[in-house]
Scaffold this motif. Structure first.
Motif, mmCIF file in Angstrom:
data_model
loop_
_atom_site.group_PDB
_atom_site.id
_atom_site.type_symbol
_atom_site.label_atom_id
_atom_site.label_comp_id
_atom_site.label_asym_id
_atom_site.label_seq_id
_atom_site.Cartn_x
_atom_site.Cartn_y
_atom_site.Cartn_z
ATOM 1 N N THR A 97 0.896 -1.214 0.104
ATOM 2 C CA THR A 97 -0.013 -0.124 0.132
ATOM 3 C C THR A 97 0.985 1.268 0.022
ATOM 4 O OG1 THR A 97 -0.072 -0.024 2.252
ATOM 5 C CG2 THR A 97 -1.751 -0.974 1.132
ATOM 6 N N ALA A 98 0.518 2.418 -0.434
ATOM 7 C CA ALA A 98 1.070 3.568 -0.255
ATOM 8 C C ALA A 98 1.554 4.061 1.060
ATOM 9 C CB ALA A 98 0.250 4.565 -0.697
ATOM 10 N N ASP A 99 0.696 3.719 2.006
ATOM 11 C CA ASP A 99 1.327 4.000 3.330
ATOM 12 C C ASP A 99 2.631 3.016 3.787
ATOM 13 O OD1 ASP A 99 -0.741 5.607 3.895
ATOM 14 O OD2 ASP A 99 -2.042 4.218 4.894
ATOM 15 N N THR A 100 2.634 1.878 3.233
ATOM 16 C CA THR A 100 3.831 1.102 3.641
ATOM 17 C C THR A 100 4.865 1.143 2.700
ATOM 18 O OG1 THR A 100 2.591 -0.555 2.372
ATOM 19 C CG2 THR A 100 2.432 -0.597 4.735
ATOM 20 N N LEU A 101 4.710 1.298 1.085
ATOM 21 C CA LEU A 101 5.678 1.435 0.204
ATOM 22 C C LEU A 101 6.487 2.866 0.329
ATOM 23 C CD1 LEU A 101 7.168 0.251 -2.282
ATOM 24 C CD2 LEU A 101 5.207 0.536 -3.727
ATOM 25 N N ILE A 102 5.473 3.813 0.432
ATOM 26 C CA ILE A 102 6.454 5.257 0.053
ATOM 27 C C ILE A 102 7.457 5.363 1.138
ATOM 28 C CG2 ILE A 102 5.809 7.568 0.189
ATOM 29 C CD1 ILE A 102 3.457 6.806 -1.818
ATOM 30 N N PRO A 103 7.107 5.028 2.458
ATOM 31 C CA PRO A 103 8.166 5.427 3.248
ATOM 32 C C PRO A 103 9.376 4.418 3.134
ATOM 33 C CG PRO A 103 5.925 5.193 4.767
ATOM 34 C CD PRO A 103 5.821 4.810 3.065
ATOM 35 N N VAL A 104 9.227 3.354 2.718
ATOM 36 C CA VAL A 104 10.094 2.341 2.294
ATOM 37 C C VAL A 104 11.118 3.261 1.162
ATOM 38 C CG1 VAL A 104 10.941 0.073 1.407
ATOM 39 C CG2 VAL A 104 9.456 0.506 3.125
ATOM 40 N N LEU A 105 10.535 3.360 0.197
ATOM 41 C CA LEU A 105 11.208 4.053 -0.978
ATOM 42 C C LEU A 105 11.899 5.510 -0.533
ATOM 43 C CD1 LEU A 105 8.399 3.731 -3.723
ATOM 44 C CD2 LEU A 105 10.477 2.429 -3.277
ATOM 45 N N GLU A 106 11.087 6.326 0.407
ATOM 46 C CA GLU A 106 11.841 7.582 0.899
ATOM 47 C C GLU A 106 13.139 7.317 1.748
ATOM 48 O OE1 GLU A 106 8.662 9.084 3.259
ATOM 49 O OE2 GLU A 106 7.943 10.482 1.491
ATOM 50 N N GLU A 107 13.144 5.883 2.427
ATOM 51 C CA GLU A 107 14.313 5.629 3.251
ATOM 52 C C GLU A 107 15.455 5.116 2.368
ATOM 53 O OE1 GLU A 107 15.565 2.633 6.729
ATOM 54 O OE2 GLU A 107 13.493 2.594 6.073
ATOM 55 N N THR A 108 15.074 4.556 1.268
ATOM 56 C CA THR A 108 15.936 3.990 0.280
ATOM 57 C C THR A 108 16.484 5.336 -0.425
ATOM 58 O OG1 THR A 108 14.869 1.964 -0.206
ATOM 59 C CG2 THR A 108 16.211 2.736 -2.000
ATOM 60 N N LEU A 109 15.820 6.093 -0.949
ATOM 61 C CA LEU A 109 16.267 7.414 -1.265
ATOM 62 C C LEU A 109 17.292 8.174 -0.364
ATOM 63 C CD1 LEU A 109 16.166 8.977 -3.962
ATOM 64 C CD2 LEU A 109 14.190 10.152 -2.943
ATOM 65 N N ASP A 110 16.851 8.220 0.608
ATOM 66 C CA ASP A 110 17.690 8.971 1.870
ATOM 67 C C ASP A 110 19.090 8.288 2.134
ATOM 68 O OD1 ASP A 110 17.888 10.954 3.934
ATOM 69 O OD2 ASP A 110 17.631 9.365 5.397
ATOM 70 N N THR A 111 18.687 6.854 2.293
ATOM 71 C CA THR A 111 20.452 6.125 2.720
ATOM 72 C C THR A 111 21.060 5.776 1.500
ATOM 73 O OG1 THR A 111 19.020 3.938 2.816
ATOM 74 C CG2 THR A 111 19.018 5.488 4.641
ATOM 75 N N GLY A 112 20.433 5.659 0.224
ATOM 76 C CA GLY A 112 20.974 5.229 -1.080
ATOM 77 C C GLY A 112 21.061 3.505 -0.968
ATOM 78 N N VAL A 113 20.533 3.001 0.089
ATOM 79 C CA VAL A 113 20.345 1.246 0.093
ATOM 80 C C VAL A 113 19.168 0.911 0.322
ATOM 81 C CG1 VAL A 113 21.292 -0.829 1.087
ATOM 82 C CG2 VAL A 113 23.010 1.428 0.767
ATOM 83 N N SER A 114 18.675 -0.068 -0.581
ATOM 84 C CA SER A 114 17.434 -0.494 -0.488
ATOM 85 C C SER A 114 17.467 -1.866 0.383
ATOM 86 C CB SER A 114 16.797 -1.079 -1.843
ATOM 87 O OG SER A 114 15.456 -1.588 -1.726
ATOM 88 N N VAL A 115 16.509 -2.054 1.438
ATOM 89 C CA VAL A 115 16.868 -3.333 2.100
ATOM 90 C C VAL A 115 15.449 -4.286 2.078
ATOM 91 C CG1 VAL A 115 16.781 -4.007 4.529
ATOM 92 C CG2 VAL A 115 17.921 -1.862 4.015
ATOM 93 N N SER A 116 15.631 -5.282 1.536
ATOM 94 C CA SER A 116 14.660 -6.317 1.891
ATOM 95 C C SER A 116 14.695 -7.251 2.944
ATOM 96 C CB SER A 116 14.769 -7.033 0.205
ATOM 97 O OG SER A 116 13.639 -8.163 0.368
#
Length: 263
Positions: free
Chosen positions: A173-192
């Motif tokens: 959902t937007a409520d769960t996905l967008i914060p994860v994308l924002e964190e990835t953009l901020d840190t430069g690393v995507s975490v799964s």
């Protein structure tokens, strides 16, 4: 009419090949049932594809599997990617240093397609195979590709189609996905963290080109404890450095000048 018939035959051939790619092996009866076509028609189509080396007999009597001619075609497609050519030696070094599975993915529509994969020494049965794909919301490489696009692409992705849940941890959902994308953009690393396969984690970073736009994503994956447990900071640093090395080979930073690090 003949043109339409030819297109229909090509479409049906592709559907058969797609099913064999997904199943590994199948009988004409199984394929006919999946396609909703007469068994005799599917068998004739398989015979034609077999004559072109697109399909061959499987390991069990009466089964079919993909033929070696497709390997030639697939190799030609994969080798056209500059990302893969520049990434190969970096991926091999990262693989040797960590022993984990290393991926290179590019975006195709709403999916991240794996164009190179080096199998880990500990875990090999991971969800994303070479040539396979995951939706952009699921997995480290996928979200790295999505996060480094314009934010309008995030909304478009959520609005344009259903978002599949793989595990309870998948952000759908937007409520769960967008914060994860924002964190990835901020840190430069995507975490799964187990959002594609329970017990498996991954880290991903973008590969940027001379314009600073995302061209691909580099990912490392394995059992959760190995990726997020013992030395996550050290693993992140290695991955970020690897991603930046490939990006520089594509002209990132060398042409654009001072570009903020993505890690």
């Amino acid at each position: 009419m003949a043109h339409e018939g030819g297109l229909a035959l090509v479409r049906k051939s592709v559907e058969v090949l797609d099913l064999l790619a997904a199943k590994g092996e199948a009988t004409a009866a199984q394929l006919a049932e999946e396609l909703g076509e007469p068994r005799s028609s599917v068998y004739r189509l398989l015979s034609s594809l077999q004559g072109l080396d697109m399909v061959e007999g499987g390991s069990r009597r009466g089964t079919f599997r993909l033929g070696f001619h497709l390997l030639t075609l697939g190799t030609a497609v994969v080798e056209r990617f500059d990302e893969r050519r520049f990434a190969q030696p970096v991926m091999e070094r990262l693989h040797d240093e960590t022993g984990e599975t290393v991926y290179l993915c590019v975006q195709r529509g709403r999916e991240a397609v794996c164009i190179e994969r080096l199998d880990g020494r500990r875990v090999q049965s991971l969800a994303l195979k070479l040539g396979g794909a995951l939706p952009l919301h699921a997995g480290a490489a996928s979200r790295a590709l999505l996060a480094f696009q314009d934010r309008s692409a995030w909304s478009d992705y959520l609005e344009q189609g259903p978002v599949e849940r793989f595990t309870p941890s998948t952000p759908v959902t937007a409520d769960t996905l967008i914060p994860v994308l924002e964190e990835t953009l901020d840190t430069g690393v995507s975490v799964s963290d187990q959002d594609v396969t329970v017990g498996v984690a991954a880290l991903g970073v973008p590969i940027l080109d001379y314009r600073g736009q995302v061209r691909a994503a580099l990912s490392i994956s394995g059992v959760r404890e190995a990726i997020l447990g013992t030395d996550p900071a050290g693993l992140r640093e290695r991955l970020v450095e690897a991603g930046q090395e490939i990006s520089r080979a594509l002209g990132w930073q060398a042409v654009t000048g001072a570009v903020a690090d993505f890690g």
